[in-house]
Write an enzyme that holds these catalytic residues in place. Structure first.
Site, PDB file in Angstrom:
ATOM      1  N   GLU A  28     -10.902   0.921  -3.905  1.00 47.41           N
ATOM      2  CA  GLU A  28     -10.191   1.245  -2.653  1.00 47.41           C
ATOM      3  C   GLU A  28      -8.876   1.958  -2.934  1.00 47.41           C
ATOM      4  O   GLU A  28      -8.487   2.133  -4.093  1.00 47.41           O
ATOM      5  CB  GLU A  28      -9.919  -0.035  -1.852  1.00 47.41           C
ATOM      6  N   ASP A  61       0.809  -1.221   0.000  1.00 47.58           N
ATOM      7  CA  ASP A  61       0.000   0.000   0.000  1.00 47.58           C
ATOM      8  C   ASP A  61       0.843   1.272   0.000  1.00 47.58           C
ATOM      9  O   ASP A  61       0.639   2.170   0.832  1.00 47.58           O
ATOM     10  CB  ASP A  61      -0.927   0.018   1.233  1.00 47.58           C
TER      11      ASP A  61
HETATM   12  C1  6LW Z   1      -5.981  -1.906   1.961  1.00 47.01           C
HETATM   13  C2  6LW Z   1      -6.641  -1.915   0.668  1.00 47.01           C
HETATM   14  C3  6LW Z   1      -5.839  -2.920   0.026  1.00 47.01           C
HETATM   15  O1  6LW Z   1      -6.591  -1.185   2.943  1.00 47.01           O
HETATM   16  O2  6LW Z   1      -5.600  -3.885   0.918  1.00 47.01           O
HETATM   17  O3  6LW Z   1      -4.484  -3.421  -1.773  1.00 47.01           O
HETATM   18  C4  6LW Z   1      -5.960  -3.375   2.181  1.00 47.01           C
HETATM   19  N1  6LW Z   1      -5.370  -2.785  -1.151  1.00 47.01           N
HETATM   20  O4  6LW Z   1      -6.630  -0.720  -0.033  1.00 47.01           O
HETATM   21  C5  6LW Z   1      -4.957  -3.782   3.183  1.00 47.01           C
HETATM   22  O5  6LW Z   1      -3.668  -3.539   2.730  1.00 47.01           O
END
Ligand code: 6LW
Length: 528
Positions: free
Chosen positions: A184, A15
């Protein structure tokens, strides 16, 4: 010009979020149940990185009591505005989304300002030209999730003076694909009169992707990029060496070049032990949309940046580091504890070494075992610990830890009432210990200092264990299958760490003294 080698941060550095301040770049990653939380990296050429600190260094900032291994701190974001650095993040195990600030990214960082009404995860801040600030994050479909991952990107204004969300939350984007899962990791940017949201969709596993939408107004409506997703490896097949590509953040260099940092994995035979790592890609703009690695369309093993090579002040980590604890004043920023450590159980003693206290819980517990780890940064490496003769019938040694339920332990024990030192090798799977080997280590009982050397050699998805007691070398186990220490088997969001631990025995047992800990890797670049 600097040549960046992918991954730019190898091992469990997921991330990534990046910001530029003049000629300096700062990058942060998520850390889940590890403490301290959120490493801060600095670079001037995007190729060479040095860790300058950690954002969450105090227990008051980071309550992690009893949290699951992949709970705690999720994806952070880093931004800079008017002399202040901002990190926004979510502690899913306590407090929710928050902001911390600092004048110096190396720290100290403030106590968290928890944000009331900030449902969901993955917060990021955007500072507009008129001085206003906006929060963007992802939360479950407010009308009720019709399926798992039915989430929305949402934006709300943030009052920086009170650190409160003001006005109304607006759901702005659901994803580029129909019935998409997990929009996300969003970030907002402004360029050429457009607001852009760069975000991930498809879930953080093999369908992961980076997508983008844009609008003339910050609260939308946002327009889909017809080229979405702008980067993914989901179509390259499961044997492609780089997988799970997504969760990016953009940065502009002083000369106007653009780059993306993002996460990806390097599985071996379908097993990801290293976790999600940080990669770099080049970005150009065409028709007011970003294009990643034009002409290639996937991640490359190297990225030539348009930046002059940065001669780092500190020696770069080249894959080999020996920590001689007796010579260290404090532990490197790279070391990790689990959850909230009791610091009195770890003591650096000048001229002597690191004293770890017995009496604590096993690594299987969702508590704070005595464990001091480093990220496994390479597929192949050797970890070597030199320690004094164990005195307790508790365990001490090296652990290769995927999570509390999946790990390999090289456990040195002195059974009660004996002079014998025994090495037991356990592979813990689903929380159940399997004893793989039991070997007596021949030691020189008259020399209590630096009497045992314990070695763990990892070669991809296999490991080997050796113990040397000063009176003869012993290859205890030549081949251990460590496929289960992968996220494919163990689940979760973390990569393996390798570290020293002490558990069990009696509170009153003397400490175990570690003289040194070596991490020695042979880089295995699997990108073709
Ligand atoms: C994070 C989300 C994700 O909050 O995995 O790859 C979750 N993306 O955005 C945990 O790393």
């Amino acid at each position: 010009m600097a040549l960046a080698k992918n991954p730019i941060l190898a091992g469990f550095y997921p991330d990534p979020s990046i910001c530029a301040v003049g000629h300096d770049f700062y990058l942060v990653n998520s850390t889940f149940s590890y403490f301290p939380g959120i490493p801060v990296w600095h670079s001037r050429d995007l190729a060479h990185w040095e860790q300058i600190g950690n954002v969450m260094e105090r227990e008051s900032q980071l309550p992690l009591y009893g949290c699951g291994h992949s709970e705690g701190l999720f994806a952070p974001s880093i931004r800079y505005d008017e002399g202040t650095f901002y990190v926004a993040c979510t502690n899913v195990s306590g407090g929710g989304s928050f902001i911390v600030t600092a004048a110096d990214p190396a720290g100290p960082w403030s106590e968290p300002y928890y944000l009331e009404g900030a449902a969901g995860i993955d917060p990021s801040l955007f500072f507009d030209d008129d001085g206003s600030c906006y929060y963007i994050g992802t939360h479950p479909n407010p009308e009720g999730c019709r399926y798992d991952g039915d989430w929305y990107l949402w934006i709300q204004e943030l009052d920086l003076k009170t650190m409160r969300l003001i006005g109304k939350a607006k759901d702005v984007w659901h994803g580029a694909m129909r019935r998409v899962v997990w929009p996300e990791g969003p970030h907002l940017y402004k360029k050429n009169g457009y607001y852009y949201i760069l975000y991930a969709e498809g879930g953080t596993e093999s369908h992961h992707a980076v997508a983008v939408c844009r609008s003339r107004s910050i609260l939308g409506p946002y327009e889909n990029n017809p080229c979405n997703p702008i980067l993914t490896h989901r179509h390259l097949g499961q044997s492609y060496p780089i997988q799970c590509v997504g969760h990016g953040d953009l940065v502009e260099t002083p000369s106007g070049e653009w780059y993306m940092v993002l996460l990806a994995t390097r599985p071996l035979e379908g097993c990801t032990t290293l976790g999600r790592e940080t990669f770099l890609a080049r970005v150009v703009w065409e028709n007011d949309w970003p294009v990643v690695n034009p002409g290639v369309g996937r991640l490359t093993s190297e990225v030539r940046t348009g930046l002059a090579v940065w001669e780092m002040e500190k020696a770069e980590f080249d894959g080999r580091k020996c920590y001689r604890f007796g010579e260290m004043k404090r532990l490197d920023a790279a070391f990790l504890f689990l959850r909230n450590p009791d610091r009195s159980k770890y003591r650096l003693c000048s001229g002597e070494g690191l004293r770890l206290a017995y009496g604590g819980c096993l690594l299987t517990r969702k508590a704070s075992p005595v464990y001091l780890g480093l990220r496994q940064r390479h597929h192949c490496f050797r970890a070597e610990a030199v320690l004094d003769l164990p005195v307790s019938d508790g365990e001490t040694g090296i652990a290769l830890l995927q999570n509390n339920e999946y790990h390999l332990r090289l456990a040195l024990i002195r059974p009660k009432g004996t002079e014998e030192i025994v090495l037991r090798v356990y592979l813990c799977e689903k929380g159940i210990d399997h004893l793989l080997a039991k070997e007596s280590v021949s030691v020189n009982q008259t020399d209590h200092r630096a009497a045992v050397r314990l070695t763990l050699e990892v070669r991809g998805i296999a490991a080997a264990v050796e113990a040397y007691g000063g009176c003869g070398e012993a290859a205890v186990l030549r081949e251990v299958d460590i496929r289960s220490l992968s996220t494919e088997t163990a689940g979760g969001f973390a990569g393996c760490t390798v570290g020293l631990y002490a558990a069990g025995g009696c509170e009153t047992d003397p400490d175990i003294i570690y003289r040194s800990f070596l991490y020695d890797a042979e880089q295995w670049n699997t990108i073709k």
